[in-house]
Write an enzyme that holds these catalytic residues in place. Sequence first.
Site, short mmCIF file in Angstrom:
data_model
loop_
_atom_site.label_atom_id
_atom_site.label_comp_id
_atom_site.label_asym_id
_atom_site.label_seq_id
_atom_site.Cartn_x
_atom_site.Cartn_y
_atom_site.Cartn_z
N ALA A 16 0.85 -1.20 0.00
CA ALA A 16 0.00 0.00 0.00
C ALA A 16 0.88 1.24 0.00
O ALA A 16 2.00 1.21 0.50
CB ALA A 16 -0.87 -0.01 1.25
N GLY A 19 0.64 -5.48 0.56
CA GLY A 19 -0.35 -5.59 -0.50
C GLY A 19 0.24 -6.10 -1.81
O GLY A 19 -0.47 -6.68 -2.64
N GLU A 61 0.17 -9.71 -1.39
CA GLU A 61 -1.24 -10.13 -1.46
C GLU A 61 -1.73 -10.15 -2.91
O GLU A 61 -2.52 -11.00 -3.30
CB GLU A 61 -2.11 -9.21 -0.59
CG GLU A 61 -1.87 -9.48 0.91
CD GLU A 61 -2.59 -8.49 1.82
OE1 GLU A 61 -2.35 -7.28 1.64
OE2 GLU A 61 -3.35 -8.92 2.70
N GLU A 63 2.88 -5.55 7.68
CA GLU A 63 1.72 -4.84 8.23
C GLU A 63 1.70 -4.75 9.76
O GLU A 63 1.29 -3.73 10.31
CB GLU A 63 0.41 -5.50 7.75
CG GLU A 63 0.04 -5.19 6.31
CD GLU A 63 0.62 -6.20 5.32
OE1 GLU A 63 1.63 -6.86 5.66
OE2 GLU A 63 0.07 -6.31 4.22
N1 CO8 Z 1 4.40 3.52 0.00
C1 CO8 Z 1 4.79 4.72 -0.48
N2 CO8 Z 1 6.03 4.97 -0.93
C2 CO8 Z 1 6.93 3.95 -0.87
C3 CO8 Z 1 6.58 2.69 -0.37
C4 CO8 Z 1 5.25 2.48 0.07
N3 CO8 Z 1 4.82 1.30 0.51
N4 CO8 Z 1 7.68 1.91 -0.42
C5 CO8 Z 1 8.65 2.66 -0.94
N5 CO8 Z 1 8.20 3.89 -1.22
C6 CO8 Z 1 8.97 5.00 -1.78
C7 CO8 Z 1 9.87 5.65 -0.74
O1 CO8 Z 1 9.16 6.58 0.03
C8 CO8 Z 1 10.93 6.27 -1.63
O2 CO8 Z 1 10.39 7.44 -2.18
P1 CO8 Z 1 11.25 8.83 -2.11
O3 CO8 Z 1 12.47 8.54 -2.96
O4 CO8 Z 1 10.32 9.83 -2.71
O5 CO8 Z 1 11.58 9.04 -0.68
C9 CO8 Z 1 11.08 5.27 -2.76
O6 CO8 Z 1 9.87 4.50 -2.77
C10 CO8 Z 1 12.23 4.31 -2.59
O7 CO8 Z 1 12.09 3.69 -1.33
P2 CO8 Z 1 13.21 3.77 -0.17
O8 CO8 Z 1 14.04 5.01 -0.30
O9 CO8 Z 1 12.55 3.55 1.14
O10 CO8 Z 1 14.12 2.52 -0.59
P3 CO8 Z 1 14.99 1.60 0.41
O11 CO8 Z 1 15.83 0.75 -0.48
O12 CO8 Z 1 15.66 2.43 1.44
O13 CO8 Z 1 13.89 0.67 1.15
C11 CO8 Z 1 11.95 -0.71 1.31
C12 CO8 Z 1 13.06 -0.18 0.40
C13 CO8 Z 1 12.55 -1.60 2.40
C14 CO8 Z 1 10.99 -1.52 0.47
C15 CO8 Z 1 11.23 0.50 1.98
O14 CO8 Z 1 10.90 1.43 0.97
C16 CO8 Z 1 9.98 0.13 2.72
O15 CO8 Z 1 10.05 -0.41 3.82
N6 CO8 Z 1 8.82 0.42 2.11
C17 CO8 Z 1 7.55 0.17 2.76
C18 CO8 Z 1 7.16 -1.26 2.62
C19 CO8 Z 1 5.90 -1.55 3.39
O16 CO8 Z 1 5.85 -1.48 4.61
N7 CO8 Z 1 4.82 -1.96 2.66
C20 CO8 Z 1 3.61 -2.44 3.26
C21 CO8 Z 1 2.59 -1.40 3.36
S1 CO8 Z 1 1.14 -2.03 4.21
C22 CO8 Z 1 0.29 -2.85 3.00
O17 CO8 Z 1 0.77 -3.09 1.94
C23 CO8 Z 1 -1.12 -3.23 3.31
C24 CO8 Z 1 -1.86 -3.56 2.04
C25 CO8 Z 1 -3.31 -3.18 2.10
C26 CO8 Z 1 -3.98 -3.28 0.76
C27 CO8 Z 1 -3.83 -2.05 -0.08
C28 CO8 Z 1 -4.81 -1.99 -1.22
C29 CO8 Z 1 -4.73 -0.71 -1.98
#
Ligand code: CO8
Length: 258
Positions: free
Chosen positions: A64, A109, A112, A132
């Site tokens: 998400a 997600g 998923e 999550e």
């Molecule tokens: N949402 C928004 N932006 C994101 C996300 C995300 N999930 N993941 C990465 N990005 C963005 C970062 O903000 C960054 O953007 P910017 O350059 O503008 O700052 C860019 O992508 C690159 O990411 P990072 O700089 O963080 O890259 P790293 O190599 O340092 O880290 C990771 C990579 C480990 C993947 C890290 O980005 C991270 O932890 N991301 C979040 C992952 C996460 O927790 N996802 C789960 C979210 S909960 C969920 O999915 C519930 C689903 C519900 C259903 C949804 C239906 C619509």
Amino acid sequence: MPECIELNIENEIAELWLNRPNALNALSAQLVGEVNDALAEVERARPRVFILAGRGERAFCAGADIKEFKPVATTVEARARHYSRNIFDRIEKLPMPTIAAVHGYTLGGGLELALCCDMRIAAENARFGFPETGLGTFPGAGGTQRAPRLIGRSQAMWMIFTGERLNASDALRMGLVNKVVSTDALMGEVCKIASMISANAPLGVQYAKEAILRGEKVPLEEGIRIETDLNMFMDTTDDYAEAARAFIEKRKPVFTGR
Ligand code: CO8
């Protein structure tokens, strides 16, 4: 024109690409809306195989869009938001075989979404996880239901409770993915599988999927009845007769989907 996805349908194979590589293909509201529109197009065009993949080198989908996270005051509002995310069920219900081509981060997600597909082919660099519970929630787009059914309750609980990330070989060992290939070979392998499927009798493939999915929901005896009914119908098709003719004439069958 969609901005966050791409849909290509060629030679009866549909490829739906998540295309926000700078945000690791996170599922923003806009992207989800565009996937919904693309699925309507896929349902109309009825390709032989549907492939879901992610653009960019780093991620299939990082889940998400956390930047759009907003707590809501009531479960009524939360319910409205949940129903706007029906892309998960919609992918699962597509009548043709579906393949997720996963690479890099495949989280929350994103995982998923991959679980909604019939098969998952992974690049060596794929990393899988459910973050999550570390984000104040738990998987709510089918993760608590589809993951245990695929990899077993205990393995799914481990992934969901700890949020630990699995690499591609762990995912293969657990049965979370069907096959792991080198990162460069991913789309080539997925297209090869799609071509193998689309060389087979269209109705045979479609009804096999229907028998498997309907059979999962009922006791074995009833499942066998579903299979028998669908299989008897196959005996009446042109393609069934064509396959036997082609065997006798020592040539490849030409299937028409009738
Ligand atoms: N949402 C928004 N932006 C994101 C996300 C995300 N999930 N993941 C990465 N990005 C963005 C970062 O903000 C960054 O953007 P910017 O350059 O503008 O700052 C860019 O992508 C690159 O990411 P990072 O700089 O963080 O890259 P790293 O190599 O340092 O880290 C990771 C990579 C480990 C993947 C890290 O980005 C991270 O932890 N991301 C979040 C992952 C996460 O927790 N996802 C789960 C979210 S909960 C969920 O999915 C519930 C689903 C519900 C259903 C949804 C239906 C619509």
